[in-house]
Design an enzyme around this catalytic site. Structure first.
Site, PDB file in Angstrom:
ATOM      1  N   ARG A  45       0.829  -1.204   0.000  1.00 55.87           N
ATOM      2  CA  ARG A  45       0.000   0.000   0.000  1.00 55.87           C
ATOM      3  C   ARG A  45       0.868   1.260   0.000  1.00 55.87           C
ATOM      4  O   ARG A  45       0.555   2.236  -0.688  1.00 55.87           O
ATOM      5  CB  ARG A  45      -0.914  -0.004   1.226  1.00 55.87           C
ATOM      6  CG  ARG A  45      -1.761   1.256   1.332  1.00 55.87           C
ATOM      7  CD  ARG A  45      -2.685   1.209   2.532  1.00 55.87           C
ATOM      8  NE  ARG A  45      -3.509   2.421   2.591  1.00 55.87           N
ATOM      9  CZ  ARG A  45      -4.532   2.587   3.428  1.00 55.87           C
ATOM     10  NH1 ARG A  45      -4.851   1.636   4.277  1.00 55.87           N
ATOM     11  NH2 ARG A  45      -5.216   3.706   3.414  1.00 55.87           N
ATOM     12  N   CYS A  90     -19.140  -2.082   0.734  1.00 54.96           N
ATOM     13  CA  CYS A  90     -18.308  -0.929   1.079  1.00 54.96           C
ATOM     14  C   CYS A  90     -18.990  -0.185   2.218  1.00 54.96           C
ATOM     15  O   CYS A  90     -20.215  -0.224   2.356  1.00 54.96           O
ATOM     16  CB  CYS A  90     -18.149  -0.015  -0.134  1.00 54.96           C
ATOM     17  SG  CYS A  90     -17.109   1.445   0.150  1.00 54.96           S
ATOM     18  N   HIS A 121     -16.518   3.496  -4.817  1.00 53.09           N
ATOM     19  CA  HIS A 121     -15.626   4.646  -4.651  1.00 53.09           C
ATOM     20  C   HIS A 121     -15.819   5.686  -5.754  1.00 53.09           C
ATOM     21  O   HIS A 121     -14.922   6.478  -6.029  1.00 53.09           O
ATOM     22  CB  HIS A 121     -14.160   4.206  -4.558  1.00 53.09           C
ATOM     23  CG  HIS A 121     -13.846   3.470  -3.288  1.00 53.09           C
ATOM     24  ND1 HIS A 121     -12.580   3.054  -2.956  1.00 53.09           N
ATOM     25  CD2 HIS A 121     -14.643   3.086  -2.252  1.00 53.09           C
ATOM     26  CE1 HIS A 121     -12.607   2.445  -1.781  1.00 53.09           C
ATOM     27  NE2 HIS A 121     -13.858   2.460  -1.341  1.00 53.09           N
ATOM     28  N   TYR A 127     -14.462  10.040  -2.114  1.00 50.21           N
ATOM     29  CA  TYR A 127     -13.485   9.618  -3.117  1.00 50.21           C
ATOM     30  C   TYR A 127     -13.554  10.488  -4.370  1.00 50.21           C
ATOM     31  O   TYR A 127     -12.611  10.491  -5.165  1.00 50.21           O
ATOM     32  CB  TYR A 127     -13.702   8.146  -3.491  1.00 50.21           C
ATOM     33  CG  TYR A 127     -13.173   7.190  -2.447  1.00 50.21           C
ATOM     34  CD1 TYR A 127     -11.841   6.790  -2.460  1.00 50.21           C
ATOM     35  CD2 TYR A 127     -13.997   6.701  -1.438  1.00 50.21           C
ATOM     36  CE1 TYR A 127     -11.342   5.926  -1.500  1.00 50.21           C
ATOM     37  CE2 TYR A 127     -13.515   5.838  -0.474  1.00 50.21           C
ATOM     38  CZ  TYR A 127     -12.184   5.460  -0.502  1.00 50.21           C
ATOM     39  OH  TYR A 127     -11.701   4.617   0.454  1.00 50.21           O
TER      40      TYR A 127
END
Length: 421
Positions: free
Chosen positions: A90, A164, A194, A244
């Site tokens: 990440r 989500c 997102h 997002y």
């Protein structure tokens, strides 16, 4: 009822355990299995999980194992919350795209593609083993990028639904602003994982009164501050975008911020070290307050609600999930995966009818859907050219010179996870 959590050694897991304990009447779990190859983390998380169950008087058993096949055997539902490559991968996803002036983020842009390439083959292998163990088991995917991963699962014929926590987080925020119970708030939530907008906020259900205009008029400043977007933009849009969308609506500003400060990955890694130390305390029998800063707020409530509905034991009749489009957004292919309100029961998730989507949003949704199709192709078949095509198609990249450079960087940073590289 047996549930299995793959990636059970995650620092997220106590949030999930707390939900299972509190909401046991909705989802009466008798056996919970945490599966993870990281034995040291799994021992710490598993110990805290058992103490949480004991503290709250939950009669179910919790076991831990590194053996995936043993863990999923006989499971009614399997929750996926894994991170291939861990926080180290990440950190890379959030760093190298910045060199081209592109957003570095684990689910969006080039970093998101890297995560998809690492993750899809692993998830599909897990899903095949789940299917061999119990072909009727449901797979609930919380693993990012949820849209692409869920699309991979559904295209391979698995019984899967993507989940989500963005929608449930907004539902809870709106309920607090309106001073009503969360279950009274129904979101007209539409888009891709997102990449979503709340085009309506209804009281009482799908046909309820739309209070979004009044909500924006009275609380637009607070909502905009949470999203880190300017209030005038929300007033002009008349909808509430997912946070997002800031990567799209304020791309250059976000890149500047990411270059200046520590990465989210570095912050989370430090937080995880502290959390794991806490989890090792034999006196701790509840999720620590620090976990709220880790992310995934209300994940447990959403996961319990979805699992309960899929397993036929209850749960809300309408939930925001990731599932096949099937004509809901007519400008997308039927086999695209969208994130919308759906009717959920033991037969799966069926999207509710959606109002026509404003071209301002539909164009971006269509663009990112095309990228996701190319991203999945690259994840399934590999090859430098497929990676390049996906990056070139992404609206946050688009220029061929950037796509060329980012392709080479993506492969270099992820070679150990790419069988074809």
């Amino acid at each position: 009822m047996k549930l299995t959590v793959v990636g059970g050694g995650s620092t997220y897991t106590p949030e999930l355990i707390d939900g299972f304990a509190r909401l046991r009447d909705t989802l009466p779990v008798e056996e919970l299995v945490l599966v993870d190859p990281a034995a040291d983390r799994l021992e710490l998380v598993g110990g805290l999980a058992r103490r949480i169950f004991a503290r709250q008087g939950h009669p179910g058993t919790i076991t831990t194992t590194a053996d995936l096949d043993a863990g999923v055997a006989g499971a009614d539902a399997v929750l996926l919350q894994l991170r291939v490559g861990g926080q180290a991968a990440r950190q890379q996803d959030e760093t190298w795209p910045l060199e081209c002036g592109c957003v570095g983020q684990e689910t969006t842009g080039a970093g998101g593609l890297a995560k998809a390439l690492r993750t899809v083959p692993v998830v599909l292998d897990i899903a095949e083993r789940v299917r061999r163990a119990n072909p009727d088991a449901w797979i609930i995917d919380f693993t990012n990028p949820v849209g692409i991963v869920t699309r991979a699962l559904l295209h391979a014929g698995h019984r899967a639904v993507g989940l989500c926590n963005v929608a449930i987080g907004l539902q809870r925020k709106f309920a607090a602003l309106l001073d009503v119970a969360p279950h009274e708030v129904h979101l007209d939530h539409v888009g891709l994982n997102h990449l979503t907008w709340e085009t309506g906020v209804r009281l009482g259900g799908p046909g309820g009164e739309d209070v979004l205009p009044g909500l924006l008029a009275e609380h637009g400043g607070a909502i905009a501050e949470d999203l880190r977007l300017p209030r005038p933009l929300l007033d002009r849009l008349g909808v509430v975008p997912s946070y997002y969308l800031r990567y799209y609506y304020a791309h250059d500003q976000v890149v500047s911020e990411l270059r200046e400060g520590p990465s989210r990955a570095a912050q989370v890694a430090a937080m995880e070290r502290e959390l794991l130390t806490m989890y090792g305390d034999p006196e701790l029998a509840e999720k620590p307050a620090l976990l709220a800063q880790r992310g995934g707020a209300y994940y447990s409530e959403a996961a319990v609600d979805l699992a309960a509905a899929l397993l036929g034991g209850g749960g809300s009749p309408y939930q925001v999930v990731n599932t096949l489009n099937r004509g809901t957004l007519p400008f997308l292919p039927d086999d695209a995966v969208i994130e919308v309100q759906a009717a959920v029961d033991a037969n799966g998730a069926v999207p509710l009818p959606a109002a026509p989507l404003d071209p301002l949003y539909a164009g971006l949704v269509a663009n990112v859907t095309a990228y996701e199709e190319l991203a999945l192709d690259a994840a399934l078949r590999g090859g430098r050219e497929r990676v390049f095509r996906a990056l070139l198609a992404h609206p946050l990249i688009g220029q061929y010179a950037y796509a060329e450079t980012l392709t080479d960087q993506l492969i270099a940073h992820n070679r150990e996870h790419l069988a074809w590289a």
